[in-house]
Design a protein around this motif. Structure first.
Motif, PDB file in Angstrom:
ATOM      1  N   PHE A 211      -1.255  -3.760   2.995  1.00 45.79           N
ATOM      2  CA  PHE A 211      -0.566  -2.510   3.291  1.00 45.79           C
ATOM      3  C   PHE A 211      -0.166  -1.866   1.974  1.00 45.79           C
ATOM      4  CE2 PHE A 211       0.402  -5.232   6.965  1.00 45.79           C
ATOM      5  CZ  PHE A 211       0.021  -4.392   8.014  1.00 45.79           C
ATOM      6  N   ALA A 212      -0.415  -0.552   1.867  1.00 45.07           N
ATOM      7  CA  ALA A 212       0.035   0.152   0.666  1.00 45.07           C
ATOM      8  C   ALA A 212       0.638   1.476   1.081  1.00 45.07           C
ATOM      9  CB  ALA A 212      -1.134   0.385  -0.285  1.00 45.07           C
ATOM     10  N   GLY A 213       1.628   1.890   0.302  1.00 47.12           N
ATOM     11  CA  GLY A 213       2.236   3.195   0.528  1.00 47.12           C
ATOM     12  C   GLY A 213       2.343   3.908  -0.796  1.00 47.12           C
TER      13      GLY A 213
ATOM     14  N   GLU B 144      -8.780  -5.975   5.147  1.00 48.21           N
ATOM     15  CA  GLU B 144      -8.582  -4.603   5.596  1.00 48.21           C
ATOM     16  C   GLU B 144      -7.333  -4.039   4.926  1.00 48.21           C
ATOM     17  OE1 GLU B 144      -8.380  -5.805   9.744  1.00 48.21           O
ATOM     18  OE2 GLU B 144      -6.270  -5.222   9.834  1.00 48.21           O
ATOM     19  N   LEU B 145      -7.415  -2.758   4.586  1.00 45.35           N
ATOM     20  CA  LEU B 145      -6.281  -2.093   3.952  1.00 45.35           C
ATOM     21  C   LEU B 145      -5.773  -0.983   4.852  1.00 45.35           C
ATOM     22  CD1 LEU B 145      -4.437  -1.185   1.518  1.00 45.35           C
ATOM     23  CD2 LEU B 145      -6.322   0.323   0.865  1.00 45.35           C
ATOM     24  N   HIS B 146      -4.469  -0.922   5.010  1.00 48.01           N
ATOM     25  CA  HIS B 146      -3.828   0.180   5.713  1.00 48.01           C
ATOM     26  C   HIS B 146      -2.984   0.920   4.687  1.00 48.01           C
ATOM     27  CE1 HIS B 146      -5.148  -1.436   9.582  1.00 48.01           C
ATOM     28  NE2 HIS B 146      -5.001  -2.596   8.972  1.00 48.01           N
ATOM     29  N   TYR B 147      -3.369   2.164   4.423  1.00 44.62           N
ATOM     30  CA  TYR B 147      -2.818   2.884   3.286  1.00 44.62           C
ATOM     31  C   TYR B 147      -2.172   4.178   3.762  1.00 44.62           C
ATOM     32  CZ  TYR B 147      -3.029   5.453  -1.210  1.00 44.62           C
ATOM     33  OH  TYR B 147      -2.749   6.180  -2.326  1.00 44.62           O
ATOM     34  N   SER B 148      -0.877   4.271   3.517  1.00 41.91           N
ATOM     35  CA  SER B 148      -0.167   5.449   3.974  1.00 41.91           C
ATOM     36  C   SER B 148       0.105   6.392   2.802  1.00 41.91           C
ATOM     37  CB  SER B 148       1.114   4.975   4.666  1.00 41.91           C
ATOM     38  OG  SER B 148       2.200   5.771   4.334  1.00 41.91           O
TER      39      SER B 148
ATOM     40  N   ILE C 242       2.566  -1.408  12.017  1.00 41.06           N
ATOM     41  CA  ILE C 242       2.714  -2.680  11.306  1.00 41.06           C
ATOM     42  C   ILE C 242       2.965  -3.832  12.276  1.00 41.06           C
ATOM     43  CG2 ILE C 242       4.127  -3.943   9.624  1.00 41.06           C
ATOM     44  CD1 ILE C 242       4.548  -1.282   8.150  1.00 41.06           C
ATOM     45  N   GLU C 243       3.888  -3.615  13.213  1.00 41.12           N
ATOM     46  CA  GLU C 243       4.218  -4.676  14.168  1.00 41.12           C
ATOM     47  C   GLU C 243       2.961  -5.116  14.929  1.00 41.12           C
ATOM     48  OE1 GLU C 243       5.967  -1.897  13.794  1.00 41.12           O
ATOM     49  OE2 GLU C 243       7.856  -2.700  12.991  1.00 41.12           O
ATOM     50  N   GLY C 244       2.220  -4.137  15.401  1.00 39.04           N
ATOM     51  CA  GLY C 244       1.014  -4.447  16.171  1.00 39.04           C
ATOM     52  C   GLY C 244      -0.014  -5.191  15.321  1.00 39.04           C
TER      53      GLY C 244
ATOM     54  N   CYS D 165       2.560  -3.365  -0.908  1.00 39.61           N
ATOM     55  CA  CYS D 165       3.173  -2.726  -2.068  1.00 39.61           C
ATOM     56  C   CYS D 165       3.375  -1.261  -1.720  1.00 39.61           C
ATOM     57  CB  CYS D 165       2.290  -2.868  -3.305  1.00 39.61           C
ATOM     58  SG  CYS D 165       3.143  -2.274  -4.779  1.00 39.61           S
ATOM     59  N   GLY D 166       4.592  -0.795  -1.864  1.00 40.39           N
ATOM     60  CA  GLY D 166       4.894   0.580  -1.501  1.00 40.39           C
ATOM     61  C   GLY D 166       6.383   0.794  -1.579  1.00 40.39           C
ATOM     62  N   PRO D 167       6.864   1.840  -0.917  1.00 43.28           N
ATOM     63  CA  PRO D 167       8.308   2.088  -0.921  1.00 43.28           C
ATOM     64  C   PRO D 167       9.061   0.919  -0.271  1.00 43.28           C
ATOM     65  CG  PRO D 167       7.103   3.860   0.209  1.00 43.28           C
ATOM     66  CD  PRO D 167       6.113   2.808  -0.116  1.00 43.28           C
ATOM     67  N   THR D 168      10.301   0.720  -0.712  1.00 42.21           N
ATOM     68  CA  THR D 168      11.090  -0.415  -0.218  1.00 42.21           C
ATOM     69  C   THR D 168      11.142  -0.512   1.313  1.00 42.21           C
ATOM     70  OG1 THR D 168      12.383  -0.252  -2.209  1.00 42.21           O
ATOM     71  CG2 THR D 168      13.308  -1.600  -0.476  1.00 42.21           C
ATOM     72  N   PRO D 169      11.363   0.605   2.039  1.00 40.48           N
ATOM     73  CA  PRO D 169      11.430   0.458   3.503  1.00 40.48           C
ATOM     74  C   PRO D 169      10.128  -0.091   4.084  1.00 40.48           C
ATOM     75  CG  PRO D 169      12.165   2.648   2.830  1.00 40.48           C
ATOM     76  CD  PRO D 169      11.630   1.988   1.600  1.00 40.48           C
ATOM     77  N   MET D 170       9.011   0.273   3.480  1.00 39.33           N
ATOM     78  CA  MET D 170       7.733  -0.227   3.973  1.00 39.33           C
ATOM     79  C   MET D 170       7.609  -1.732   3.717  1.00 39.33           C
ATOM     80  SD  MET D 170       3.944   0.844   2.753  1.00 39.33           S
ATOM     81  CE  MET D 170       2.603   0.808   3.930  1.00 39.33           C
ATOM     82  N   ILE D 171       7.984  -2.143   2.527  1.00 39.73           N
ATOM     83  CA  ILE D 171       7.931  -3.572   2.193  1.00 39.73           C
ATOM     84  C   ILE D 171       8.830  -4.352   3.149  1.00 39.73           C
ATOM     85  CG2 ILE D 171       8.505  -5.291   0.424  1.00 39.73           C
ATOM     86  CD1 ILE D 171       7.714  -3.236  -1.684  1.00 39.73           C
ATOM     87  N   ASP D 172      10.044  -3.830   3.341  1.00 39.30           N
ATOM     88  CA  ASP D 172      10.983  -4.522   4.226  1.00 39.30           C
ATOM     89  C   ASP D 172      10.431  -4.635   5.645  1.00 39.30           C
ATOM     90  OD1 ASP D 172      12.652  -4.722   2.101  1.00 39.30           O
ATOM     91  OD2 ASP D 172      14.032  -3.137   2.729  1.00 39.30           O
ATOM     92  N   ARG D 173       9.770  -3.558   6.085  1.00 33.03           N
ATOM     93  CA  ARG D 173       9.270  -3.569   7.469  1.00 33.03           C
ATOM     94  C   ARG D 173       8.126  -4.563   7.633  1.00 33.03           C
ATOM     95  NH1 ARG D 173       6.933   1.524   9.756  1.00 33.03           N
ATOM     96  NH2 ARG D 173       5.874   0.443  11.460  1.00 33.03           N
ATOM     97  N   VAL D 174       7.267  -4.640   6.629  1.00 30.66           N
ATOM     98  CA  VAL D 174       6.154  -5.590   6.723  1.00 30.66           C
ATOM     99  C   VAL D 174       6.696  -7.021   6.740  1.00 30.66           C
ATOM    100  CG1 VAL D 174       4.155  -6.546   5.513  1.00 30.66           C
ATOM    101  CG2 VAL D 174       4.414  -4.070   5.732  1.00 30.66           C
ATOM    102  N   ILE D 175       7.620  -7.306   5.846  1.00 28.38           N
ATOM    103  CA  ILE D 175       8.179  -8.661   5.791  1.00 28.38           C
ATOM    104  C   ILE D 175       8.876  -9.001   7.110  1.00 28.38           C
ATOM    105  CG2 ILE D 175       9.845 -10.172   4.630  1.00 28.38           C
ATOM    106  CD1 ILE D 175       9.350  -8.509   2.067  1.00 28.38           C
TER     107      ILE D 175
END
Ligand code: FES
Lengths: 203, 322
Positions: free
Chosen positions: B120-122, B144-148, B182-184, B198-208
């Protein structure tokens, strides 16, 4: 114990539920029933859903009839009983093939059996923080002949004759996770037939 | 640890592209014309920038292919003007100019035993992941990469990635309200999958958080979260072993102040993640302002340790073991 300090050997600790997991796959052999019974009870206490618990077990004579019965009626979603490790391992591998992230593996039984289970788990990249294992029962070793690569099972002696090439092997403390076996090295290379005393050490 | 950034080498800027209003892309070649040191996907380099009043050392991910060592590529997002590094890169660095960089270090490695990689990248976070994709393209493991991205004009890297990786890359445009599920995505991955973000903090937090909620064990969750040293109150520090007192101004990190005084302090990431700069606090009258992602909350609370690359002190006195 001889194997102490060998880095390659996995560390075993008493089984306890890992509440971070979503599927709890329990695998046992013979006397391994005891830790598993305890684990299943602890899971229920900790609120791990029954539907997330699965059991694969080899009914071996090393377990008491009560224990065997306890496994048969275990409080899990599905119990699968096997008469030997080979058939359990085949089924185990098929289950891992279909399993998803979030699975935790619990293994209990004699060391040689655990080694075989771990070897498959390794292939699916299950890591230390996804596996809990408790060793119990026979410390008999599975021995890999470094000369012919055959595996001799259930070795309790310091020296053993290889099932593959018939060479006399000294059982080393070097354990290979990949082979799930201890190394066996030919002993009487100098004077054929001249063997030191054979002793029961892995009992 | 024996790894060290103290050995730097000279590179020359051979091309600069403004890829988005805020992001510039730089191509660097070894100034002596030789091949650059090898690296693996996920590595960063520290770029040493000698500004008029101060030296900046900022970490940037290498986003070029690890198989091409004729040049390195980095992308720099223009950040808060009070922190000099990125502004220096944007306003002062021109083609032909020389910069010093340190050997690449990888603190964001792909797991070599993984059976599948989901990335995942943002935003500019893609820079840490781009080179990993190059490594993955060489291998046989599914990825696979999911890039926002903010919007079409920010998707500079997106086109390039889609060209190279086809349908293994999915782009989500914030402006079109496309969101990564992300959840799905973490809910039904085969055993042995590793997730990287790697991306903005909220994205990292959500993935973790999503991965953990789906039962993932920590050894399968990877992220890169370099924090830039935040601006803070000025404070004084006494370096016990060097026997010297320094003043740390608001816009300088403790590590930078130590370096400015000519003292060699260890570091690798300069972003509060690697642990290399960890230093013992011998005395503090006031509070430590921990800005790192390395120390545990217990360690932070104990007041016995500090990460000088990003953390500071507030109060009258700080004595550290350096
Ligand atoms: S240099 Fe990496 S944590 Fe400070």
């Amino acid at each position: 114990m001889l194997i102490r300090g060998i880095k390659s050997k996995p560390v075993y600790t008493p089984l306890a539920p890992d509440l971070g997991g979503r599927t709890h796959l329990m695998v046992g052999f013979g006397v391994g029933a005891e830790p598993l019974a305890r684990l299943i009870a602890d899971c229920a206490l900790a609120g791990v859903k029954k539907s997330s618990r699965q059991l694969l077990y080899v009914t071996d004579k090393s377990a008491s009839p009560e224990m065997r019965e306890a496994m048969q009626n275990a409080d899990v979603e599905q119990v699968r009983l096997f008469s030997d490790s080979a058939s359990l391992l085949t089924q185990f591998e098929a289950i891992l093939q279909a399993a998803t992230m979030g699975t935790r593996l619990y293994v209990s039984g004699p060391e040689a059996f655990m080694g075989l289970v771990m070897r498959i788990a390794d292939r699916f990249n299950l890591n230390r923080d996804e596996i809990r294992a408790e060793e119990c029962g026979s410390p008999a070793r599975r021995v890999h002949c470094i000369h012919c690569r055959a595996a001799t099972e259930d070795v309790t002696t310091n020296i053993v004759q290889c099932v593959g090439c018939q060479r006399w092997l000294v059982v080393r403390d070097h354990y290979s996770r990949r082979l799930a076996a201890y190394m066996g090295v030919m002993i009487d290379a100098e004077v054929p037939g001249e063997l030191p005393p054979i002793e029961e050490v892995f009992v | 640890m024996s790894r060290s950034h103290s050995h730097t080498f000279a590179v020359t800027v051979t091309a600069i592209t403004q890829v988005t209003p805020l992001i510039k892309h730089f191509v660097l070649k070894a100034s002596d014309g030789s091949q650059l040191p090898a690296f693996s996907g996920g590595s960063h380099v520290i770029v040493v920038m000698k500004g008029a009043s101060r030296v900046h050392r900022n970490p940037y991910s290498l986003l070029s292919s690890p198989s091409d060592l004729s040049s390195y590529e980095i992308a720099v997002r223009r950040a808060d003007p009070t922190r000099g590094g990125s502004v220096f890169m944007h306003d002062h660095v021109t083609v032909g100019m020389q910069l010093e960089i340190a050997h690449p270090v990888n603190l964001f490695q792909l797991d070599k035993l993984a059976r599948k990689h989901v990335l995942f990248a943002g935003g500019v976070g893609i820079t840490a992941i781009a080179a990993q994709l190059e490594d993955l393209k060489m291998g046989s493991v599914h990825y696979e990469l999911h890039y926002s991205v903010r919007g079409p004009e920010h998707a500079a890297f997106a086109d390039r990635l889609v060209k190279r990786h086809g349908d293994r890359v999915r782009i989500y445009h914030d402006s079109a309200d496309q969101r990564i599920d992300i959840e799905g995505l973490v809910a039904a991955q085969p055993l042995g999958t590793h997730v990287y973000v790697c991306g903005p903090t909220p994205m990292i937090d959500r993935v973790i958080a999503s991965a953990r909620a789906a039962g993932w064990a920590n050894s399968h969750i990877h992220w890169e979260q370099f924090s830039a040293p935040p601006v803070g109150e000025p404070f004084d520090v006494f370096l016990q072993r060097s026997n010297i007192t320094l003043s740390v101004p608001p816009d300088q990190s403790l590590l930078e102040a130590i370096e400015d005084a000519g003292i060699d302090a260890p570091y690798l990431c300069r972003g509060g993640v690697c642990g290399e700069c960890k230093c013992r606090v011998l005395e503090v009258d006031g509070v430590l302002v921990h800005n790192d992602n390395y120390l545990s909350s217990e360690e932070k609370a104990s007041g016995a340790l500090i990460m000088p690359c990003v953390s500071r002190a507030q109060g009258k006195k700080l004595v550290i073991d350096l």
